[in-house]
Design an enzyme around this catalytic site. Sequence first.
Site, PDB file in Angstrom:
ATOM      1  N   ASP A 136      -5.889 -10.762 -15.246  1.00 32.12           N
ATOM      2  CA  ASP A 136      -6.856 -11.787 -14.891  1.00 32.12           C
ATOM      3  C   ASP A 136      -8.115 -11.496 -15.720  1.00 32.12           C
ATOM      4  O   ASP A 136      -8.513 -10.343 -15.834  1.00 32.12           O
ATOM      5  CB  ASP A 136      -7.170 -11.680 -13.389  1.00 32.12           C
ATOM      6  CG  ASP A 136      -7.490 -13.014 -12.758  1.00 32.12           C
ATOM      7  OD1 ASP A 136      -8.326 -13.722 -13.309  1.00 32.12           O
ATOM      8  OD2 ASP A 136      -6.906 -13.326 -11.695  1.00 32.12           O
TER       9      ASP A 136
ATOM     10  N   ASP B  24      -6.600 -18.397  -3.554  1.00 33.48           N
ATOM     11  CA  ASP B  24      -7.734 -19.198  -3.068  1.00 33.48           C
ATOM     12  C   ASP B  24      -7.309 -20.339  -2.151  1.00 33.48           C
ATOM     13  O   ASP B  24      -8.164 -21.114  -1.697  1.00 33.48           O
ATOM     14  CB  ASP B  24      -8.476 -19.843  -4.256  1.00 33.48           C
ATOM     15  CG  ASP B  24      -9.178 -18.822  -5.144  1.00 33.48           C
ATOM     16  OD1 ASP B  24      -9.538 -17.747  -4.636  1.00 33.48           O
ATOM     17  OD2 ASP B  24      -9.361 -19.120  -6.340  1.00 33.48           O
TER      18      ASP B  24
ATOM     19  N   ASP C 276     -10.337 -16.936 -15.401  1.00 32.32           N
ATOM     20  CA  ASP C 276     -11.066 -17.402 -14.231  1.00 32.32           C
ATOM     21  C   ASP C 276     -12.108 -18.458 -14.631  1.00 32.32           C
ATOM     22  O   ASP C 276     -12.837 -18.265 -15.615  1.00 32.32           O
ATOM     23  CB  ASP C 276     -11.772 -16.179 -13.622  1.00 32.32           C
ATOM     24  CG  ASP C 276     -12.319 -16.418 -12.241  1.00 32.32           C
ATOM     25  OD1 ASP C 276     -11.522 -16.656 -11.324  1.00 32.32           O
ATOM     26  OD2 ASP C 276     -13.554 -16.341 -12.071  1.00 32.32           O
TER      27      ASP C 276
ATOM     28  N   ASP D  73      -4.226   3.882   2.751  1.00 32.42           N
ATOM     29  CA  ASP D  73      -5.658   3.564   2.905  1.00 32.42           C
ATOM     30  C   ASP D  73      -5.864   2.095   3.285  1.00 32.42           C
ATOM     31  O   ASP D  73      -6.996   1.623   3.381  1.00 32.42           O
ATOM     32  CB  ASP D  73      -6.456   3.933   1.645  1.00 32.42           C
ATOM     33  CG  ASP D  73      -6.106   3.066   0.451  1.00 32.42           C
ATOM     34  OD1 ASP D  73      -5.158   2.245   0.550  1.00 32.42           O
ATOM     35  OD2 ASP D  73      -6.766   3.196  -0.599  1.00 32.42           O
TER      36      ASP D  73
ATOM     37  N   ASP E   2       0.846  -1.198   0.000  1.00 33.75           N
ATOM     38  CA  ASP E   2       0.000   0.000   0.000  1.00 33.75           C
ATOM     39  C   ASP E   2       0.882   1.248   0.000  1.00 33.75           C
ATOM     40  O   ASP E   2       1.753   1.388   0.853  1.00 33.75           O
ATOM     41  CB  ASP E   2      -0.895  -0.037   1.256  1.00 33.75           C
ATOM     42  CG  ASP E   2      -1.730   1.227   1.392  1.00 33.75           C
ATOM     43  OD1 ASP E   2      -2.007   1.866   0.362  1.00 33.75           O
ATOM     44  OD2 ASP E   2      -2.095   1.564   2.537  1.00 33.75           O
TER      45      ASP E   2
ATOM     46  N   GLU F  94      -7.932 -21.202 -15.317  1.00 32.66           N
ATOM     47  CA  GLU F  94      -8.172 -21.749 -13.977  1.00 32.66           C
ATOM     48  C   GLU F  94      -9.332 -22.720 -14.098  1.00 32.66           C
ATOM     49  O   GLU F  94     -10.460 -22.328 -14.377  1.00 32.66           O
ATOM     50  CB  GLU F  94      -8.534 -20.643 -12.988  1.00 32.66           C
ATOM     51  CG  GLU F  94      -8.678 -21.195 -11.585  1.00 32.66           C
ATOM     52  CD  GLU F  94      -9.900 -20.702 -10.830  1.00 32.66           C
ATOM     53  OE1 GLU F  94      -9.941 -20.895  -9.619  1.00 32.66           O
ATOM     54  OE2 GLU F  94     -10.827 -20.139 -11.450  1.00 32.66           O
TER      55      GLU F  94
ATOM     56  N   ASP G 254      -1.798  -1.198  -3.823  1.00 31.35           N
ATOM     57  CA  ASP G 254      -2.107  -0.435  -5.039  1.00 31.35           C
ATOM     58  C   ASP G 254      -0.950  -0.479  -6.037  1.00 31.35           C
ATOM     59  O   ASP G 254       0.111  -1.042  -5.750  1.00 31.35           O
ATOM     60  CB  ASP G 254      -2.472   1.013  -4.666  1.00 31.35           C
ATOM     61  CG  ASP G 254      -1.483   1.612  -3.673  1.00 31.35           C
ATOM     62  OD1 ASP G 254      -0.267   1.523  -3.928  1.00 31.35           O
ATOM     63  OD2 ASP G 254      -1.927   2.119  -2.609  1.00 31.35           O
TER      64      ASP G 254
HETATM   65  C1  GLC Z   1     -12.055 -18.280  -9.168  1.00 31.03           C
HETATM   66  C2  GLC Z   1     -11.238 -17.271  -8.418  1.00 31.03           C
HETATM   67  C3  GLC Z   1     -11.889 -17.028  -7.097  1.00 31.03           C
HETATM   68  C4  GLC Z   1     -13.276 -16.484  -7.350  1.00 31.03           C
HETATM   69  C5  GLC Z   1     -14.088 -17.388  -8.282  1.00 31.03           C
HETATM   70  C6  GLC Z   1     -15.285 -16.671  -8.840  1.00 31.03           C
HETATM   71  O1  GLC Z   1     -12.065 -19.517  -8.544  1.00 31.03           O
HETATM   72  O2  GLC Z   1      -9.919 -17.683  -8.299  1.00 31.03           O
HETATM   73  O3  GLC Z   1     -11.142 -16.164  -6.287  1.00 31.03           O
HETATM   74  O4  GLC Z   1     -13.962 -16.353  -6.143  1.00 31.03           O
HETATM   75  O5  GLC Z   1     -13.339 -17.815  -9.382  1.00 31.03           O
HETATM   76  O6  GLC Z   1     -14.893 -15.673  -9.750  1.00 31.03           O
HETATM   77 CA    CA Z   2      -3.641   2.070  -1.211  1.00 22.13          CA
END
Ligand code: GLC
Ligand code: CA
Length: 567
Positions: A101, A333, A207, A28, A24, A261, A32
Amino acid sequence: MENNRTKWYKEAIIYQIYPYSFMDSNGDGIGDIKGIMSKLDYLENLGITAIWFSPLYPSPDKDYGYDISDYKNIAPHFGTLEEFKTLLDECHKRGIKVIMDSVMNHTSSEHAWFKDVINNPSSKYRDYYIIRKGIKNGKKLLPPNNWTSVFTGSAWEKLPSSDDEFYLHLFTKEQPDLNWDNPKVREEMVDIFNFWFDMGVDGFRMDVFNVFSKVDGLPSDNALKMSRGSKYYIDGPHEHEYLHELYEKSFKKYDSLLVGESFGPHPEDKIRYASEASEEIDMLFDFAHLKSDNRNNYFKKKFDILEFKKGLATPQINLYGKGWNSLVLENHDTPRSISRFDFNSTEYHYEVSTMLPLITFFGFGTPFIFEGEEIGMTNCLFTSIDECMDPVTHFIHTIMKKLPMTEFQRMKMISFGCRDNARTPMQWDDTLNAGFTKGKPWEKVNPNYKEINVKNDLASVRSIYHFYQSVIFLKKSNKTLIYGDFHELSKNSKEVFSYLRSLEGNTLFIIANFTDETVEYKLPKEIEGKTLTSLLSNYNDTELKDGIIVLNPYQATCYEIKEENDR
Ligand code: GLC
Ligand code: CA
C-alpha cells in the site's frame, strides 16, 4: 528506457489482507507477518494469485497504518524487514505476487520530515508540506482557507512551533498533506517506490491517489462558510502529469501493477488515469456501486439496484479496449457486502455470499477479495462506541451526539456504516477470539464467530470458500471472462443483473437474482433460441424452459452460449 511490463495483473485474482486483523502469532492481540505466513496455504488453496497488504510500515496508528512514519521499514508490531522479505519469498515461491500500500498524499505527523519542520524553523523539509499563514480577524487567527477535513473539522491545524502558521491535512490532523508541487517530494516518492520494487515487490495500491495536486493559491470555497473544498484538489491541475512522472521514473521499469484508490474522480479523469495510452496507473477502484444503499456511508437508503448495476457496469464499458478495470465488493473502509443492499442474508447467508462474487467478479476487470469475504463474514453489531477502534467512527459519533437521537439509534447507524465492520478479526474457528489471537484482540471479535468461521465453512457441504475457489478457477482459466467485452442485458430490471461477455466468437451469459423470491426471467432477444450450458451456479438446479429461466432466491449462474447450429 526499457519497458518491462507484462501486464500480469489482467489475469490476477487479488486478496486484500488488513494486517491488524488477519492472524496474530504472538498473543499481543495484533495480527502480524508470522501470522500471515501461517495462513499462506489457506490463501494458495483459495486460488488467489496476488496479495495486497494494507500498510505494514511503522505508524503511530492514528489511522491504523495510513499515517506512515517511515516508508522504508516494517512496523515492529507486524515484524521486521527481514521477516517481510521471507514473506515475499514465500509468496513468490507459491506464485503469489505481493502488492504493498502506498500512502503518499500525507505522512504521519511523527514522520522525521514533519518532526524536523516542527523542531527547526529553517528546516529543509518545510516545503515538503503545505504550510500557510493564518488570516487575522481582530484578535482571532483563522485558518488560511475554509476547507474541512474529509474526516470532519477544519482541514488546517496550527503548526505547533509557529505563532501564525497552519498546515493542511485533508484527513486527521496527524496526517499532514505533502506538497506534491515540490519536485523533491516527488523524487522521494520515486525513491520509495523503487526501494520496494528493487526488493521484489510487484505493485502498489495507491491511497487517495487523485488528490495529490492542489489548485494554486488554495482558494476558499466562498459559497459556504465551511466546505470540503474538494473541487480544488480532486483530479487537481497537475495530477496526471505527476502520475506520468512516477510512471516514467519508476513504474515502467518494473513488471508492476499500480491500482489507485480514487476519491470522487470526474468521469473523464477516471478513463484517463486507467488508459494504457496515458501511462499513469493501471486501474483504479471505482466505488460508485457501493453508494447504492447509503448516503455518506451512515445514512441508510433503500437499496437502488439500478444504481448498483450502473455503478458496476459503467467502468466496464468505458475502459474496455482502453485500459483495465477493477472489481470490488469490500475493503477495509467498507461495511461487509452481504450485510448491505437490503439482502436477506440471515435466511440466505450462503446464497447471498456466493451470488455476489459470481455476478461481480465475472465482469470485465481484476477481482479484489477482502479477507473474510470468502467465508461470508458479516457486519458486527457494535453496542457501545468504546468497541470501535477507527478514529473516523469516533468523529462521526461525536457529530451524531449533536443530533436529536438516542444512543441506541446512533449505534445502529454506526453499526450499519462504520469502517470497523471490515476490521473485526478474521474468524478462523470457534475457539476463543475466533482463533485469531490468544491475547486480547485489538478490535472486537464479531460474536457470530461460533457459526461463521473458516473451520465450519470448510467442513460444510455448502462451503462459501469452496464456491469462491470455483469462481476463481473459472475466472482464471476462461479467457472470455478475462478479456471478453461486457454487454449489459435487461438494464431496467429491478430483480436481476445480467450481462454477456464475448471474445472471439465465444459468449458467456451471467445472471443473478438480487431478490429473495423466485424470479421468472424471459431471455432477451440477444440470446433467445440459443443453447445455454451452465458452467457454474450456486444452486444445483438451473431451470430453463421455453425461453424462461426460473431463478431461485439469490441464484447466480454463468452459462456458456452455443448457437443452435453449433450443436
Ligand atoms: C484511504 C484509506 C483509508 C484512510 C484514508 C486516509 O481512503 O483507504 O483507510 O483512512 O485513505 O489515508
Ligand atoms: Ca501480533
